[in-house]
Motif scaffolding. Structure first.
Motif, PDB file in Angstrom:
ATOM      1  N   LEU A   6       0.824  -1.204   0.000  1.00 42.49           N
ATOM      2  CA  LEU A   6       0.000   0.000   0.000  1.00 42.49           C
ATOM      3  C   LEU A   6       0.863   1.262   0.000  1.00 42.49           C
ATOM      4  CD1 LEU A   6      -2.784   1.361   0.167  1.00 42.49           C
ATOM      5  CD2 LEU A   6      -2.543   1.307   2.652  1.00 42.49           C
ATOM      6  N   ALA A   7       1.866   1.307   0.874  1.00 39.21           N
ATOM      7  CA  ALA A   7       2.724   2.491   0.945  1.00 39.21           C
ATOM      8  C   ALA A   7       3.387   2.765  -0.401  1.00 39.21           C
ATOM      9  CB  ALA A   7       3.774   2.316   2.033  1.00 39.21           C
ATOM     10  N   LEU A   8       3.881   1.710  -1.044  1.00 40.64           N
ATOM     11  CA  LEU A   8       4.502   1.875  -2.355  1.00 40.64           C
ATOM     12  C   LEU A   8       3.489   2.407  -3.367  1.00 40.64           C
ATOM     13  CD1 LEU A   8       6.750   1.510  -4.445  1.00 40.64           C
ATOM     14  CD2 LEU A   8       6.037  -0.890  -4.666  1.00 40.64           C
ATOM     15  N   LEU A  58      -7.256  -4.415  11.176  1.00 37.58           N
ATOM     16  CA  LEU A  58      -6.580  -3.164  10.842  1.00 37.58           C
ATOM     17  C   LEU A  58      -5.365  -2.879  11.721  1.00 37.58           C
ATOM     18  CD1 LEU A  58      -6.664  -0.595   9.091  1.00 37.58           C
ATOM     19  CD2 LEU A  58      -8.155   0.420  10.835  1.00 37.58           C
ATOM     20  N   ALA A  59      -5.459  -3.197  13.020  1.00 32.14           N
ATOM     21  CA  ALA A  59      -4.433  -2.757  13.974  1.00 32.14           C
ATOM     22  C   ALA A  59      -3.025  -3.204  13.583  1.00 32.14           C
ATOM     23  CB  ALA A  59      -4.778  -3.258  15.373  1.00 32.14           C
ATOM     24  N   GLY A  60      -2.869  -4.482  13.273  1.00 31.80           N
ATOM     25  CA  GLY A  60      -1.548  -4.991  12.924  1.00 31.80           C
ATOM     26  C   GLY A  60      -1.013  -4.392  11.639  1.00 31.80           C
ATOM     27  N   MET A  61      -1.878  -4.287  10.639  1.00 31.67           N
ATOM     28  CA  MET A  61      -1.452  -3.697   9.364  1.00 31.67           C
ATOM     29  C   MET A  61      -1.080  -2.232   9.551  1.00 31.67           C
ATOM     30  SD  MET A  61      -3.948  -5.274   6.391  1.00 31.67           S
ATOM     31  CE  MET A  61      -5.477  -4.620   7.092  1.00 31.67           C
ATOM     32  N   LEU A  62      -1.827  -1.512  10.391  1.00 30.31           N
ATOM     33  CA  LEU A  62      -1.565  -0.092  10.602  1.00 30.31           C
ATOM     34  C   LEU A  62      -0.232   0.128  11.308  1.00 30.31           C
ATOM     35  CD1 LEU A  62      -2.820   2.698  10.142  1.00 30.31           C
ATOM     36  CD2 LEU A  62      -3.864   2.511  12.406  1.00 30.31           C
ATOM     37  N   GLU A  91       2.374  -1.827  11.185  1.00 25.89           N
ATOM     38  CA  GLU A  91       3.431  -2.086  10.201  1.00 25.89           C
ATOM     39  C   GLU A  91       3.527  -0.944   9.194  1.00 25.89           C
ATOM     40  OE1 GLU A  91       4.674  -5.450   6.843  1.00 25.89           O
ATOM     41  OE2 GLU A  91       2.850  -5.711   8.055  1.00 25.89           O
ATOM     42  N   TYR A  92       2.382  -0.400   8.810  1.00 31.97           N
ATOM     43  CA  TYR A  92       2.344   0.703   7.851  1.00 31.97           C
ATOM     44  C   TYR A  92       3.089   1.919   8.394  1.00 31.97           C
ATOM     45  CZ  TYR A  92       0.282   4.463   4.995  1.00 31.97           C
ATOM     46  OH  TYR A  92       0.094   5.561   4.187  1.00 31.97           O
ATOM     47  N   TYR A  93       2.844   2.269   9.657  1.00 29.15           N
ATOM     48  CA  TYR A  93       3.541   3.408  10.264  1.00 29.15           C
ATOM     49  C   TYR A  93       5.055   3.178  10.280  1.00 29.15           C
ATOM     50  CZ  TYR A  93      -0.869   5.373  12.099  1.00 29.15           C
ATOM     51  OH  TYR A  93      -2.114   5.944  12.240  1.00 29.15           O
ATOM     52  N   GLU A  94       5.457   1.955  10.592  1.00 30.72           N
ATOM     53  CA  GLU A  94       6.885   1.641  10.635  1.00 30.72           C
ATOM     54  C   GLU A  94       7.525   1.785   9.256  1.00 30.72           C
ATOM     55  OE1 GLU A  94       6.874  -2.272  12.226  1.00 30.72           O
ATOM     56  OE2 GLU A  94       6.559  -1.629  14.306  1.00 30.72           O
ATOM     57  N   ASP A 150       5.918   7.748  13.701  1.00 30.13           N
ATOM     58  CA  ASP A 150       5.861   7.202  15.049  1.00 30.13           C
ATOM     59  C   ASP A 150       4.559   6.421  15.253  1.00 30.13           C
ATOM     60  OD1 ASP A 150       3.791   8.997  15.647  1.00 30.13           O
ATOM     61  OD2 ASP A 150       5.083  10.397  16.726  1.00 30.13           O
ATOM     62  N   SER A 151       4.348   5.906  16.455  1.00 32.50           N
ATOM     63  CA  SER A 151       3.203   5.032  16.714  1.00 32.50           C
ATOM     64  C   SER A 151       1.872   5.758  16.614  1.00 32.50           C
ATOM     65  CB  SER A 151       3.338   4.397  18.103  1.00 32.50           C
ATOM     66  OG  SER A 151       3.398   5.398  19.112  1.00 32.50           O
ATOM     67  N   SER A 152       1.900   7.089  16.559  1.00 28.59           N
ATOM     68  CA  SER A 152       0.677   7.877  16.384  1.00 28.59           C
ATOM     69  C   SER A 152       0.476   8.311  14.940  1.00 28.59           C
ATOM     70  CB  SER A 152       0.716   9.113  17.290  1.00 28.59           C
ATOM     71  OG  SER A 152       0.775   8.739  18.658  1.00 28.59           O
ATOM     72  N   GLY A 153       1.370   7.897  14.070  1.00 31.61           N
ATOM     73  CA  GLY A 153       1.240   8.257  12.666  1.00 31.61           C
ATOM     74  C   GLY A 153       1.811   9.608  12.316  1.00 31.61           C
ATOM     75  N   VAL A 154       2.760  10.096  13.102  1.00 28.73           N
ATOM     76  CA  VAL A 154       3.396  11.394  12.845  1.00 28.73           C
ATOM     77  C   VAL A 154       4.748  11.159  12.183  1.00 28.73           C
ATOM     78  CG1 VAL A 154       4.295  13.522  13.861  1.00 28.73           C
ATOM     79  CG2 VAL A 154       2.235  12.444  14.823  1.00 28.73           C
TER      80      VAL A 154
END
Length: 383
Positions: free
Chosen positions: A268-270, A347-351, A353-356, A361-365
């Motif tokens: 998704l990120a790509l 969603l939680a696990g995918m999210l 990994e997506y942030y990483e 950071d863990s809040s999506g910043v």
């Protein structure tokens, strides 16, 4: 602010015309070789997707409470072609010609066939076309209009509205579209949109939106990557950024397990980075069904007169994506989530990994290292 004006010099890039002509030739060859852009879209328009999505269980009805029934075929692209079509319509010089001009004007397109048809349990193609005509005339987005009407039917069933509205009630829905556009009578309440309407009547769980934008015609319970795409889209519940439906349902460029989660965050990120770059070129998204991503780097290189590698293109897209993210954060738009109705999407696990993968950071910043890498900086206003 009224406008942004970009000036440029009068000089021409040496040899650009020949390069662009050659790329245009190759572009057309690739479009002709794809069954989607050479046959499916030209013959049936974007509505060609509807039957396929229904077969895969990715199409829902009644505000995402039930799966779409078999009679959905009555409002498919094939139905538009056989019962409504006057002529095909194309953007300037486009060989695909996916637009439909019907007896009711322009459209309806795939999303409209779902939002004002299947979603509302209306399976009469002429009635769907008439609802689409009303929305076009008033400048209403058909996805959001269908979303709020579908929600209103559910709220009416549960006694949450001061008026009655039932699924399939075409006559009342025609009246409501006019009232929504003019913000009067019953339409004044519905014109708030699903998010605000749910909060007003005390049923936010019936509001099917992400970041205030109503969801389109792909049910995320049947395509987990697309669900992650909705949740993380910078403009809310939009299917276009990333568009993992291509991978999860259409096998473009290859098929992946739509109910799997492994690797979905990186894919998704790509894809979000790629689509951000491609969108900045102002080219049709449907061409991507046939055109590989790195081809757009060649187009940009020819037009700009400087070599832009595929890796640089992805970085440009990533910079755009992060800049949009920073804007959202400054405006207080921070939640990457899905409606409660889709709680079975993991969603939680995918999210996480997506942030990483994004370097957030863990809040999506976005972190300082990521911003430095992308040559972005934040000031007092957060951008």
């Amino acid at each position: 602010m009224k406008a942004i004006v970009v000036g440029y010099g009068r000089g021409e890039v040496s040899g650009a015309g020949d390069q662009v002509s050659f790329l245009a030739y190759e572009f057309k060859k690739l479009l002709s070789a794809s069954p989607v852009t050479s046959r499916g879209l030209p013959q049936f328009g974007t509505g060609v997707l509807l039957n396929r999505m229904q077969e895969l269980g990715l199409l829902s009805t009644k505000n995402f409470r039930e799966g779409a029934p078999p009679q959905s075929r009555r409002v498919s692209g094939e139905a538009v072609a056989s019962e409504l079509l006057k002529r095909k319509r194309a953007c300037y010089l486009c060989p695909i010609a996916c637009g439909r001009e019907t007896r009711f004007g322009e459209g309806p397109e795939y999303e409209t066939l779902w939002s004002l048809g299947v979603n509302l349990s209306i399976f009469d193609i002429e009635q769907v076309a008439e609802l689409n005509r009303l929305c076009n005339g008033y400048g209403l987005d058909t996805i959001s209009t269908g979303g709020v009407l579908g929600m209103a039917c559910e709220l009416s069933e549960k006694g949450k509205l001061p008026f009655r509205l039932a699924y399939g009630d075409v006559a009342t829905m025609k009246e409501l579209i006019v009232e929504i556009a003019e913000k009067r009578s019953r339409g004044e309440l519905l014109a708030m949109g699903t998010k605000a309407l749910g909060e007003r009547v005390g049923m936010p769980e019936a509001a099917i939106h992400v970041k205030g934008l109503e969801l389109p015609a792909y049910d995320p319970r049947g395509a987990y990557g697309q669900g992650l795409g909705y949740a993380t889209s910078n403009r809310g519940g939009c299917h276009l950024p990333g568009y993992l439906i291509g991978l999860e349902a259409l096998a473009i460029p290859k098929l992946v397990d739509r109910l799997g989660i492994d690797g979905k965050a990186s894919l998704l990120a790509l894809n979000q980075n790629v689509t951000a770059f491609v969108d900045s070129l102002i080219v049709c998204r449907f061409a991507a069904f046939a055109i590989p991503g790195d081809f757009y780097s060649r187009i940009a290189s020819a037009v700009m007169g400087e070599r832009i590698t595929w890796e640089e293109s992805i970085t440009i897209g990533e910079r755009i994506w992060n800049l949009e993210r920073l804007y959202n954060l400054r405006q207080g738009i921070t939640e990457d989530t899905l409606p409660e109705r889709f709680s079975n999407v993991p969603l939680a696990g995918m999210l996480k990994e997506y942030y990483e993968i994004r370097g957030w950071d863990s809040s999506g910043v976005p972190g300082p290292d990521k911003l430095k890498l992308l040559e972005l900086s934040t000031g007092q206003d957060g951008i």
